[in-house]
Motif scaffolding. Sequence first.
Motif, PDB file in Angstrom:
ATOM      1  N   VAL A   1       4.442   7.123   2.455  1.00  0.00           N
ATOM      2  CA  VAL A   1       3.393   7.916   1.326  1.00  0.00           C
ATOM      3  C   VAL A   1       2.816   6.607   0.510  1.00  0.00           C
ATOM      4  CG1 VAL A   1       5.631   7.772  -0.472  1.00  0.00           C
ATOM      5  CG2 VAL A   1       3.600   9.456  -0.682  1.00  0.00           C
ATOM      6  N   ILE A   2       1.581   6.855   0.455  1.00  0.00           N
ATOM      7  CA  ILE A   2       0.514   5.974  -0.415  1.00  0.00           C
ATOM      8  C   ILE A   2       1.297   5.803  -1.892  1.00  0.00           C
ATOM      9  CG2 ILE A   2      -1.463   5.577  -1.208  1.00  0.00           C
ATOM     10  CD1 ILE A   2      -1.471   5.034   1.701  1.00  0.00           C
TER      11      ILE A   2
ATOM     12  N   PRO B   1       6.482   4.664  18.103  1.00  0.00           N
ATOM     13  CA  PRO B   1       7.328   5.696  17.637  1.00  0.00           C
ATOM     14  C   PRO B   1       6.270   6.811  17.548  1.00  0.00           C
ATOM     15  CG  PRO B   1       7.899   3.835  16.255  1.00  0.00           C
ATOM     16  CD  PRO B   1       6.806   3.338  17.111  1.00  0.00           C
ATOM     17  N   GLU B   2       6.739   8.107  17.800  1.00  0.00           N
ATOM     18  CA  GLU B   2       5.731   9.232  17.916  1.00  0.00           C
ATOM     19  C   GLU B   2       5.380   9.849  16.388  1.00  0.00           C
ATOM     20  OE1 GLU B   2       6.135  14.053  19.191  1.00  0.00           O
ATOM     21  OE2 GLU B   2       7.524  12.721  19.741  1.00  0.00           O
ATOM     22  N   VAL B   3       4.161  10.067  16.056  1.00  0.00           N
ATOM     23  CA  VAL B   3       3.986  10.698  14.986  1.00  0.00           C
ATOM     24  C   VAL B   3       3.725  12.070  14.878  1.00  0.00           C
ATOM     25  CG1 VAL B   3       1.801  10.721  13.264  1.00  0.00           C
ATOM     26  CG2 VAL B   3       2.031   8.571  14.538  1.00  0.00           C
ATOM     27  N   ILE B   4       4.286  12.618  13.945  1.00  0.00           N
ATOM     28  CA  ILE B   4       4.392  14.112  13.701  1.00  0.00           C
ATOM     29  C   ILE B   4       3.055  14.681  13.025  1.00  0.00           C
ATOM     30  CG2 ILE B   4       5.740  16.053  12.932  1.00  0.00           C
ATOM     31  CD1 ILE B   4       7.370  14.108  14.856  1.00  0.00           C
ATOM     32  N   ALA B   5       2.187  14.873  13.775  1.00  0.00           N
ATOM     33  CA  ALA B   5       0.941  15.025  13.339  1.00  0.00           C
ATOM     34  C   ALA B   5       0.632  16.182  12.442  1.00  0.00           C
ATOM     35  CB  ALA B   5      -0.168  15.033  14.676  1.00  0.00           C
ATOM     36  N   ASP B   6       1.395  17.448  12.855  1.00  0.00           N
ATOM     37  CA  ASP B   6       1.307  18.510  11.814  1.00  0.00           C
ATOM     38  C   ASP B   6       1.474  18.309  10.587  1.00  0.00           C
ATOM     39  OD1 ASP B   6       0.280  19.890  14.027  1.00  0.00           O
ATOM     40  OD2 ASP B   6       2.527  20.782  14.756  1.00  0.00           O
ATOM     41  N   LEU B   7       2.575  17.121  10.220  1.00  0.00           N
ATOM     42  CA  LEU B   7       2.881  17.123   8.736  1.00  0.00           C
ATOM     43  C   LEU B   7       2.426  15.835   8.203  1.00  0.00           C
ATOM     44  CD1 LEU B   7       6.884  17.703   9.639  1.00  0.00           C
ATOM     45  CD2 LEU B   7       5.060  19.542   8.357  1.00  0.00           C
ATOM     46  N   SER B   8       1.607  15.178   8.930  1.00  0.00           N
ATOM     47  CA  SER B   8       0.785  14.059   8.446  1.00  0.00           C
ATOM     48  C   SER B   8      -0.457  14.392   7.705  1.00  0.00           C
ATOM     49  CB  SER B   8       0.492  13.038   9.408  1.00  0.00           C
ATOM     50  OG  SER B   8       1.899  12.627  10.009  1.00  0.00           O
ATOM     51  N   SER B   9      -1.021  13.576   6.913  1.00  0.00           N
ATOM     52  CA  SER B   9      -2.217  13.872   6.204  1.00  0.00           C
ATOM     53  C   SER B   9      -2.792  12.556   5.634  1.00  0.00           C
ATOM     54  CB  SER B   9      -1.991  14.778   4.791  1.00  0.00           C
ATOM     55  OG  SER B   9      -1.139  14.109   4.118  1.00  0.00           O
ATOM     56  N   ARG B  10      -3.869  12.531   4.742  1.00  0.00           N
ATOM     57  CA  ARG B  10      -4.107  11.564   4.213  1.00  0.00           C
ATOM     58  C   ARG B  10      -3.346  10.380   3.611  1.00  0.00           C
ATOM     59  NH1 ARG B  10      -6.888   9.681  -0.407  1.00  0.00           N
ATOM     60  NH2 ARG B  10      -8.829   8.059   0.061  1.00  0.00           N
ATOM     61  N   ASP B  11      -2.603  10.991   2.323  1.00  0.00           N
ATOM     62  CA  ASP B  11      -1.629  10.230   1.810  1.00  0.00           C
ATOM     63  C   ASP B  11      -0.066  10.330   2.399  1.00  0.00           C
ATOM     64  OD1 ASP B  11      -3.516   9.812   0.095  1.00  0.00           O
ATOM     65  OD2 ASP B  11      -3.208  11.518  -1.276  1.00  0.00           O
TER      66      ASP B  11
ATOM     67  N   ILE C   1       0.940  -1.008  -0.029  1.00  0.00           N
ATOM     68  CA  ILE C   1      -0.070  -0.072   0.020  1.00  0.00           C
ATOM     69  C   ILE C   1       0.762   1.103  -0.023  1.00  0.00           C
ATOM     70  CG2 ILE C   1      -1.741   1.408   1.385  1.00  0.00           C
ATOM     71  CD1 ILE C   1      -3.016  -1.017   0.112  1.00  0.00           C
ATOM     72  N   ALA C   2       2.112   1.371   0.752  1.00  0.00           N
ATOM     73  CA  ALA C   2       2.861   2.604   0.904  1.00  0.00           C
ATOM     74  C   ALA C   2       4.285   2.180   0.817  1.00  0.00           C
ATOM     75  CB  ALA C   2       2.671   3.003   2.144  1.00  0.00           C
TER      76      ALA C   2
ATOM     77  N   ASP D   1     -10.017   1.652   3.822  1.00  0.00           N
ATOM     78  CA  ASP D   1      -9.461   2.226   5.316  1.00  0.00           C
ATOM     79  C   ASP D   1      -8.115   2.356   5.294  1.00  0.00           C
ATOM     80  OD1 ASP D   1     -12.115   2.470   6.201  1.00  0.00           O
ATOM     81  OD2 ASP D   1     -11.826   0.527   7.444  1.00  0.00           O
ATOM     82  N   GLU D   2      -7.299   1.297   4.955  1.00  0.00           N
ATOM     83  CA  GLU D   2      -5.721   1.443   4.910  1.00  0.00           C
ATOM     84  C   GLU D   2      -5.399   2.519   4.203  1.00  0.00           C
ATOM     85  OE1 GLU D   2      -3.096  -1.974   5.574  1.00  0.00           O
ATOM     86  OE2 GLU D   2      -4.942  -3.323   5.431  1.00  0.00           O
ATOM     87  N   LEU D   3      -5.825   2.942   2.983  1.00  0.00           N
ATOM     88  CA  LEU D   3      -5.370   4.005   2.120  1.00  0.00           C
ATOM     89  C   LEU D   3      -5.568   5.192   2.820  1.00  0.00           C
ATOM     90  CD1 LEU D   3      -7.136   2.801  -1.139  1.00  0.00           C
ATOM     91  CD2 LEU D   3      -4.694   2.650  -0.361  1.00  0.00           C
ATOM     92  N   ASP D   4      -6.087   5.596   3.937  1.00  0.00           N
ATOM     93  CA  ASP D   4      -6.013   6.691   4.694  1.00  0.00           C
ATOM     94  C   ASP D   4      -5.246   6.587   5.860  1.00  0.00           C
ATOM     95  OD1 ASP D   4      -6.732   9.173   5.872  1.00  0.00           O
ATOM     96  OD2 ASP D   4      -8.645   9.027   5.837  1.00  0.00           O
ATOM     97  N   LEU D   5      -3.902   7.417   5.446  1.00  0.00           N
ATOM     98  CA  LEU D   5      -2.870   7.128   6.615  1.00  0.00           C
ATOM     99  C   LEU D   5      -3.431   8.068   7.880  1.00  0.00           C
ATOM    100  CD1 LEU D   5       0.198   7.552   4.547  1.00  0.00           C
ATOM    101  CD2 LEU D   5      -0.750   5.378   5.537  1.00  0.00           C
ATOM    102  N   ARG D   6      -4.244   8.865   7.778  1.00  0.00           N
ATOM    103  CA  ARG D   6      -4.740   9.501   9.011  1.00  0.00           C
ATOM    104  C   ARG D   6      -5.472   8.529  10.110  1.00  0.00           C
ATOM    105  NH1 ARG D   6      -8.906  13.686   6.119  1.00  0.00           N
ATOM    106  NH2 ARG D   6      -9.419  11.905   5.243  1.00  0.00           N
ATOM    107  N   ARG D   7      -6.039   7.207   9.527  1.00  0.00           N
ATOM    108  CA  ARG D   7      -6.521   6.331  10.566  1.00  0.00           C
ATOM    109  C   ARG D   7      -5.036   5.782  11.253  1.00  0.00           C
ATOM    110  NH1 ARG D   7     -11.174   3.271  10.655  1.00  0.00           N
ATOM    111  NH2 ARG D   7     -11.925   4.472   9.060  1.00  0.00           N
TER     112      ARG D   7
END
Length: 544
Positions: A153-154, A228-238, A134-135, A201-207
């Motif tokens: 990245v997707i 591991p910590e997710v950097i939420a401000d730089l993360s999105s759907r893809d 997927i990614a 569902d897996e195609l949406d990395l926000r999940r």
Amino acid sequence: MTPAEIKRLYQITKVQLEYGLDELIPEHELARLPKLARKALFWMKNKHPDKPLGVRMRLALQTLGPVWIKFGQMMSTRRDLFPPHIADQLALLQDQVEAFDGELAKQKMEQALGGELEQWFTNFDIKPLASASIAQVHTAQLKESGREIVLKVIRPDIYPVIQADIKLMYRMARLVANLNSETRRLKPVEVVAEYEKTLLDELDLRREAANAMQLRRNFEGSEELYVPEVIADLSSRDLMVSERIYGIQVSDIEGLQRNGTNMKLLAERGVTVFFTQVFRDSFFHADMHPGNVFVQHAHPENPQWIGLDCGIVGTLNSDDKRYLAENFLAFFNRDYYKVAQLHVDSGWVPADTNVQEFEFAIRMVCEPIFAKPLCEISFGHVLLNLFNTARRFNMEVQPQLVLLQKTLLYVEGLGRQLYPQLDLWATAKPFLENWMGEQVGPQAVINSIKERAPFWAEKLPELPELLYDNLKHGKQLTNKVDHLYQGYRQIKRQQATGQFLFGIGATFVVCSSLLFVYHHILVSAIMGGLGLVAWLFSWRSYRK
């Protein structure tokens, strides 16, 4: 069908026949057409006749590519539909997929971020660290802090591939479903629909990012599991940006031993981490295959697991947790009647199930397991045996339990790979007993009071005012009830008067009629008039 769909269908058919998957077609009158078609394609011979069917199915799905690999992974969790020799092989499917161009990955990341990577990152590695179905994952550093991170990245080409292959899967599923009642029992169309939802569902990395943040929060400060910590401000759907970790892959037994890892403690912690996720948090990582699990280099005498790829998680409600824990304890105490009764009480099997028959079926299947020492008993297969037996008594498929069973098999397999002498029951039983002790009895009451303490502390200053308001409202309510009661009594009196006047009126009218018959016209008229007056007053009494 479009030419592209016809071409893809030909490729799929070719791979399936070259791996001999036509053996799955049942011996049935309605299966003649597919078998005739198989003979017509005589040049597509089975090239792997020496391999078992399960192995051939796994290899065929790997050959067909990302969408089919994911499909096989999902099917491996449906042990209610597939026999063990197939489900076990499908569980071995890994996302060993060829990487796509790094420059294209960079373009996708910049589209997701809305600017050039150099605005946020330095030392971006154009060569992927890992590539899955997927990614794809690349490494870099945050520009401001220099912190090492990974960017997931997707795949850019995945959406059209998914749409085309899912459409073909539906066509094939409908064909299989129409063969006979046995193939309809496998519910192929429903399986494809379930897969389609899981894949989208897996195609949406926000999940995945949200799942990782939740799991990290649940084990904040834990020595047993690190997420591991997710950097939420730089993360999105893809795109998902997260902290880079360094560790030893859990399947690298030699590497772990060279590092001086306490293998027994590591294996036991794998079990406790799983049960903590399930019973304490009701939120568990449901894709813990070896590719997603690492071990920290530091402190090998006090080893810590690292969990990656939180795209698939499972949850259990409080009732499911309690019934599951009681099932495990009852099973290992050989209380099969309780196991059967728990399945009925939980609603997993119909309420009209004959508990004695169900108990006997469980005893017949599970008692031979105890011929082995407890340390050799597979916890995952215990659960599998219970579910397989329950299906004979019309047990509904419980998706949350299927995920749990798959995860338990993963954890158990990893634990015994690390430390073959691992006694899963000795590790799990105290955990389950302590958890059950916290759910019932005095300790449960104390825990409930503790949980509600902040609420009551907040409401305590308002208590006098609430008490006064309740007393005031109670008095007002009493007055209203009294008023309503008095009104009710008055209405009843009026109704009684009306009924009495109506009866008097009726009597006068009857007497008037009789007097009229005997020509006493004047007296008849007077009696009739009195009757009408009585009826008028009775009507007015009802109106009031």
